[in-house]
Design a protein around this motif. Structure first.
Motif, PDB file in Angstrom:
ATOM      1  N   THR A 137       0.751  -4.322  10.846  1.00  0.00           N
ATOM      2  CA  THR A 137      -0.275  -4.923  10.002  1.00  0.00           C
ATOM      3  C   THR A 137      -1.485  -4.006   9.929  1.00  0.00           C
ATOM      4  OG1 THR A 137      -1.221  -6.107  11.894  1.00  0.00           O
ATOM      5  CG2 THR A 137       0.414  -7.281  10.567  1.00  0.00           C
ATOM      6  N   LYS A 138      -2.177  -4.058   8.807  1.00  0.00           N
ATOM      7  CA  LYS A 138      -3.451  -3.371   8.643  1.00  0.00           C
ATOM      8  C   LYS A 138      -4.402  -4.280   7.880  1.00  0.00           C
ATOM      9  CE  LYS A 138      -2.770   1.657   8.799  1.00  0.00           C
ATOM     10  NZ  LYS A 138      -3.082   2.935   8.088  1.00  0.00           N
ATOM     11  N   VAL A 139      -5.610  -4.430   8.406  1.00  0.00           N
ATOM     12  CA  VAL A 139      -6.628  -5.131   7.624  1.00  0.00           C
ATOM     13  C   VAL A 139      -6.962  -4.254   6.423  1.00  0.00           C
ATOM     14  CG1 VAL A 139      -7.578  -6.437   9.546  1.00  0.00           C
ATOM     15  CG2 VAL A 139      -8.441  -4.137   9.087  1.00  0.00           C
ATOM     16  N   LEU A 140      -7.500  -4.860   5.373  1.00  0.00           N
ATOM     17  CA  LEU A 140      -7.683  -4.118   4.124  1.00  0.00           C
ATOM     18  C   LEU A 140      -8.579  -2.909   4.295  1.00  0.00           C
ATOM     19  CD1 LEU A 140      -7.855  -6.893   1.384  1.00  0.00           C
ATOM     20  CD2 LEU A 140      -5.894  -5.779   2.446  1.00  0.00           C
ATOM     21  N   ASN A 141      -9.632  -3.037   5.126  1.00  0.00           N
ATOM     22  CA  ASN A 141     -10.541  -1.887   5.240  1.00  0.00           C
ATOM     23  C   ASN A 141      -9.951  -0.739   6.060  1.00  0.00           C
ATOM     24  OD1 ASN A 141     -10.983  -2.527   7.987  1.00  0.00           O
ATOM     25  ND2 ASN A 141     -12.700  -3.855   7.482  1.00  0.00           N
ATOM     26  N   ALA A 142      -8.749  -0.940   6.631  1.00  0.00           N
ATOM     27  CA  ALA A 142      -8.089   0.124   7.390  1.00  0.00           C
ATOM     28  C   ALA A 142      -6.986   0.810   6.590  1.00  0.00           C
ATOM     29  CB  ALA A 142      -7.499  -0.424   8.688  1.00  0.00           C
ATOM     30  N   VAL A 143      -6.669   0.284   5.404  1.00  0.00           N
ATOM     31  CA  VAL A 143      -5.624   0.876   4.569  1.00  0.00           C
ATOM     32  C   VAL A 143      -6.095   2.234   4.052  1.00  0.00           C
ATOM     33  CG1 VAL A 143      -4.345   0.638   2.410  1.00  0.00           C
ATOM     34  CG2 VAL A 143      -4.612  -1.333   3.923  1.00  0.00           C
ATOM     35  N   GLU A 144      -5.212   3.231   4.133  1.00  0.00           N
ATOM     36  CA  GLU A 144      -5.532   4.583   3.681  1.00  0.00           C
ATOM     37  C   GLU A 144      -4.699   4.939   2.459  1.00  0.00           C
ATOM     38  OE1 GLU A 144      -4.772   7.052   7.027  1.00  0.00           O
ATOM     39  OE2 GLU A 144      -6.518   6.349   8.151  1.00  0.00           O
ATOM     40  N   GLU A 145      -5.252   5.769   1.605  1.00  0.00           N
ATOM     41  CA  GLU A 145      -4.539   6.221   0.413  1.00  0.00           C
ATOM     42  C   GLU A 145      -3.180   6.799   0.809  1.00  0.00           C
ATOM     43  OE1 GLU A 145      -5.012   9.363  -3.345  1.00  0.00           O
ATOM     44  OE2 GLU A 145      -6.620   9.158  -1.845  1.00  0.00           O
ATOM     45  N   GLY A 146      -2.142   6.344   0.119  1.00  0.00           N
ATOM     46  CA  GLY A 146      -0.799   6.834   0.390  1.00  0.00           C
ATOM     47  C   GLY A 146      -0.007   5.991   1.365  1.00  0.00           C
ATOM     48  N   ASP A 147      -0.655   5.065   2.075  1.00  0.00           N
ATOM     49  CA  ASP A 147       0.091   4.155   2.949  1.00  0.00           C
ATOM     50  C   ASP A 147       1.147   3.409   2.149  1.00  0.00           C
ATOM     51  OD1 ASP A 147      -1.193   4.753   5.298  1.00  0.00           O
ATOM     52  OD2 ASP A 147      -2.550   3.028   5.270  1.00  0.00           O
ATOM     53  N   MET A 148       2.351   3.297   2.702  1.00  0.00           N
ATOM     54  CA  MET A 148       3.428   2.587   2.007  1.00  0.00           C
ATOM     55  C   MET A 148       3.313   1.099   2.346  1.00  0.00           C
ATOM     56  SD  MET A 148       4.673   4.974   0.305  1.00  0.00           S
ATOM     57  CE  MET A 148       6.049   4.106  -0.447  1.00  0.00           C
ATOM     58  N   VAL A 149       2.837   0.334   1.369  1.00  0.00           N
ATOM     59  CA  VAL A 149       2.486  -1.073   1.569  1.00  0.00           C
ATOM     60  C   VAL A 149       3.598  -1.972   1.034  1.00  0.00           C
ATOM     61  CG1 VAL A 149       0.788  -2.872   1.050  1.00  0.00           C
ATOM     62  CG2 VAL A 149       0.041  -0.501   1.379  1.00  0.00           C
ATOM     63  N   VAL A 150       3.955  -2.986   1.812  1.00  0.00           N
ATOM     64  CA  VAL A 150       4.976  -3.948   1.392  1.00  0.00           C
ATOM     65  C   VAL A 150       4.399  -4.845   0.305  1.00  0.00           C
ATOM     66  CG1 VAL A 150       6.417  -5.883   2.123  1.00  0.00           C
ATOM     67  CG2 VAL A 150       6.077  -3.923   3.650  1.00  0.00           C
ATOM     68  N   THR A 151       5.131  -4.975  -0.801  1.00  0.00           N
ATOM     69  CA  THR A 151       4.702  -5.829  -1.908  1.00  0.00           C
ATOM     70  C   THR A 151       5.753  -6.897  -2.175  1.00  0.00           C
ATOM     71  OG1 THR A 151       5.693  -4.342  -3.551  1.00  0.00           O
ATOM     72  CG2 THR A 151       3.388  -3.967  -2.978  1.00  0.00           C
ATOM     73  N   ASP A 152       5.327  -7.931  -2.891  1.00  0.00           N
ATOM     74  CA  ASP A 152       6.180  -9.083  -3.197  1.00  0.00           C
ATOM     75  C   ASP A 152       6.666  -9.722  -1.886  1.00  0.00           C
ATOM     76  OD1 ASP A 152       5.863  -8.497  -5.925  1.00  0.00           O
ATOM     77  OD2 ASP A 152       7.467  -7.015  -5.798  1.00  0.00           O
ATOM     78  N   GLU A 153       7.814 -10.416  -1.917  1.00  0.00           N
ATOM     79  CA  GLU A 153       8.327 -11.071  -0.720  1.00  0.00           C
ATOM     80  C   GLU A 153       9.794 -10.755  -0.472  1.00  0.00           C
ATOM     81  OE1 GLU A 153       7.302 -15.122  -1.344  1.00  0.00           O
ATOM     82  OE2 GLU A 153       5.234 -14.845  -0.717  1.00  0.00           O
ATOM     83  N   THR A 154      10.293  -9.748  -1.170  1.00  0.00           N
ATOM     84  CA  THR A 154      11.674  -9.317  -0.956  1.00  0.00           C
ATOM     85  C   THR A 154      11.764  -8.553   0.358  1.00  0.00           C
ATOM     86  OG1 THR A 154      11.982  -9.095  -3.346  1.00  0.00           O
ATOM     87  CG2 THR A 154      13.572  -7.981  -1.933  1.00  0.00           C
ATOM     88  N   GLY A 155      12.822  -8.824   1.125  1.00  0.00           N
ATOM     89  CA  GLY A 155      13.033  -8.084   2.364  1.00  0.00           C
ATOM     90  C   GLY A 155      12.050  -8.419   3.458  1.00  0.00           C
ATOM     91  N   ILE A 156      11.531  -9.633   3.451  1.00  0.00           N
ATOM     92  CA  ILE A 156      10.581 -10.072   4.477  1.00  0.00           C
ATOM     93  C   ILE A 156      11.125 -11.337   5.119  1.00  0.00           C
ATOM     94  CG2 ILE A 156       8.212 -10.798   4.959  1.00  0.00           C
ATOM     95  CD1 ILE A 156       7.439  -9.387   2.309  1.00  0.00           C
ATOM     96  N   LYS A 157      11.152 -11.359   6.441  1.00  0.00           N
ATOM     97  CA  LYS A 157      11.640 -12.528   7.172  1.00  0.00           C
ATOM     98  C   LYS A 157      10.551 -13.012   8.121  1.00  0.00           C
ATOM     99  CE  LYS A 157      15.023 -11.830  10.078  1.00  0.00           C
ATOM    100  NZ  LYS A 157      16.401 -11.601  10.583  1.00  0.00           N
TER     101      LYS A 157
END
Length: 409
Positions: A137-157
């Motif tokens: 997990t990363k809080v929003l202010n810790a996200v860096e350009e280029g980080d591969m971020v999980v989107t939507d809800e596919t592949g999440i358990k």
């Protein structure tokens, strides 16, 4: 024409109420369902399994239903890999990024499930590829350009903790409820048992404290718990530390003698004088070393090397040199500390209880004690559903808890 999605539930889904909750969600959001497979666990150590077909009028409605079910641990029966999108800039996440719950979560990547590290609510999930891929997990202010971020809800358990089947367990006694009607001493005995169990397992106990604990006369008992190792770390605000130290130097808390309840002449200035003395010394540790502070909770933290975080607020007097006045820096310090805790005692403080609660995974044991039932209720409403609440005077709770724990030493 309708659209549908096949989902599955597993675990103690009947006696935990999970299945009933999911049926209610589907119907409340205007969908329908059919149970296609249902295997019931027939013993306490056996889990149940259900596979359902969820139907809705259109894709948007179906997505809303599946989203709500997902928060309760319902997952697609045919999982695919999670969708990863690079962050476009520092502190900027892709549209549709997955916002976490505080429950144990797994990300499917290259056909394998990866457990998300440092679990807490309202964060993004970043996957780092390589020979041994990781997700955290990363809080929003810790996200860096280029980080591969999980989107939507596919592949999440998501796996919410289940209600214990055996109510005799350390945390089965309250079942996440809030009441002032339960017998205090027997309840406190069970909390003491949970602390002892946590310590025997090598876990750490964290206390989140408000100034009312000092005002109510429970200071010496909490100090004993810190000294004897039942409290491993402390999270509080500037006011708690100030009044704890004021009690040592002047015998008052916010100008009142906590034993006689008298208000000494100029007692209302004591907390300001206290702050001045600590600033003069350079900090709490220096004041302990010089002999200016000789007792109390902060003294025991320094003397026994128990780490503490003092997070500041806009209304702080002083503040003390040890108080973190930068809000983001304070959040990060609280977050780092909270991730080490295995059990948390939230003692008569609404703001700090919610702040710490937001950083905790749902697997961390939490006890919230306050004379105001709204404090306990708000903590649960904010997402810390694993917390058990006790509505009572903190000045009664802490001494009884100390007696229960220390009488056996």
């Amino acid at each position: 024409m309708t659209v549908s999605r096949e989902v599955e539930l597993e675990g103690h889904i009947i006696d935990s109420g999970m299945m009933q909750s999911c049926f209610g969600i589907i119907m409340d959001l205007g969908g329908s369902f059919s149970v296609q497979e249902f295997d019931i666990g027939r013993h306490k150590d056996e889990e149940s399994y259900a596979r359902m077909l969820v139907e809705a009028d259109d894709e948007d409605q179906l997505q809303s239903i599946v989203h709500e079910l997902h928060q309760h641990g319902v997952n697609p029966s045919d999982p695919k890999d999670a969708t990863l999108v690079p962050a476009p800039d520092d502190q900027v996440v892709p549209h549709g990024f997955y916002s976490t719950t505080n429950h144990p979560t797994y990300i499917r990547h290259d056909g394998e499930w990866i457990e998300v590290e440092d679990m807490e609510m309202d964060c993004a999930v970043v996957v780092e590829d390589g020979d041994d891929p990781t997700a955290q997990t990363k809080v929003l202010n810790a996200v860096e350009e280029g980080d591969m971020v999980v989107t939507d809800e596919t592949g999440i358990k998501v796996q919410p903790p289940e209600r214990p089947r055996d109510s005799g367990g350390a945390f089965g006694f309250m079942q996440g409820g809030v009441s002032s009607e339960r017998p205090s001493e027997s309840t406190i005995r069970k909390i003491a048992n949970a602390i002892e169990e946590t310590k025997k397992e090598g876990g750490k106990v964290m206390a989140v404290c408000g100034p009312a604990l000092i005002h109510s006369g429970a200071r010496e008992d909490l100090a004993r718990l810190v000294r004897e190792g039942y409290v491993d770390m402390l999270s509080a605000g500037n006011g708690f530390a100030v009044h704890d130290i004021e009690r040592d130097i002047y015998g008052t808390s916010l100008g009142m003698d906590t034993e006689s309840l008298d208000h000494p002449r100029h007692g209302h200035k004591h907390h300001i004088y206290t702050i001045s003395e600590v600033i003069r010394e350079g900090g709490i540790e220096e004041a302990v070393e010089s002999g200016t502070i000789e007792s109390g909770v902060m003294y025991e933290c320094i003397d026994n090397d128990r780490p503490f975080v003092l997070a500041g607020s806009i209304r702080d007097d002083g503040p003390l040199p040890d108080t973190i006045t930068d809000a983001v820096e304070a959040q990060n310090a609280i977050r780092e500390q909270a991730h080490e805790a295995d059990m948390v005692l939230m003692l008569s403080t609404l703001l700090h209880s919610v702040a710490v609660g937001n950083c905790l995974p749902s697997t961390t044991r939490v006890v919230c004690v306050d004379i105001n039932p709204a404090t306990v209720t708000q903590l649960l409403d904010r997402g810390s559903a694993q917390a058990v609440g006790m509505v009572t005077d903190i000045g009664t709770f802490v001494p009884i808890l100390a007696e229960q724990l220390l009488s056996e030493d």
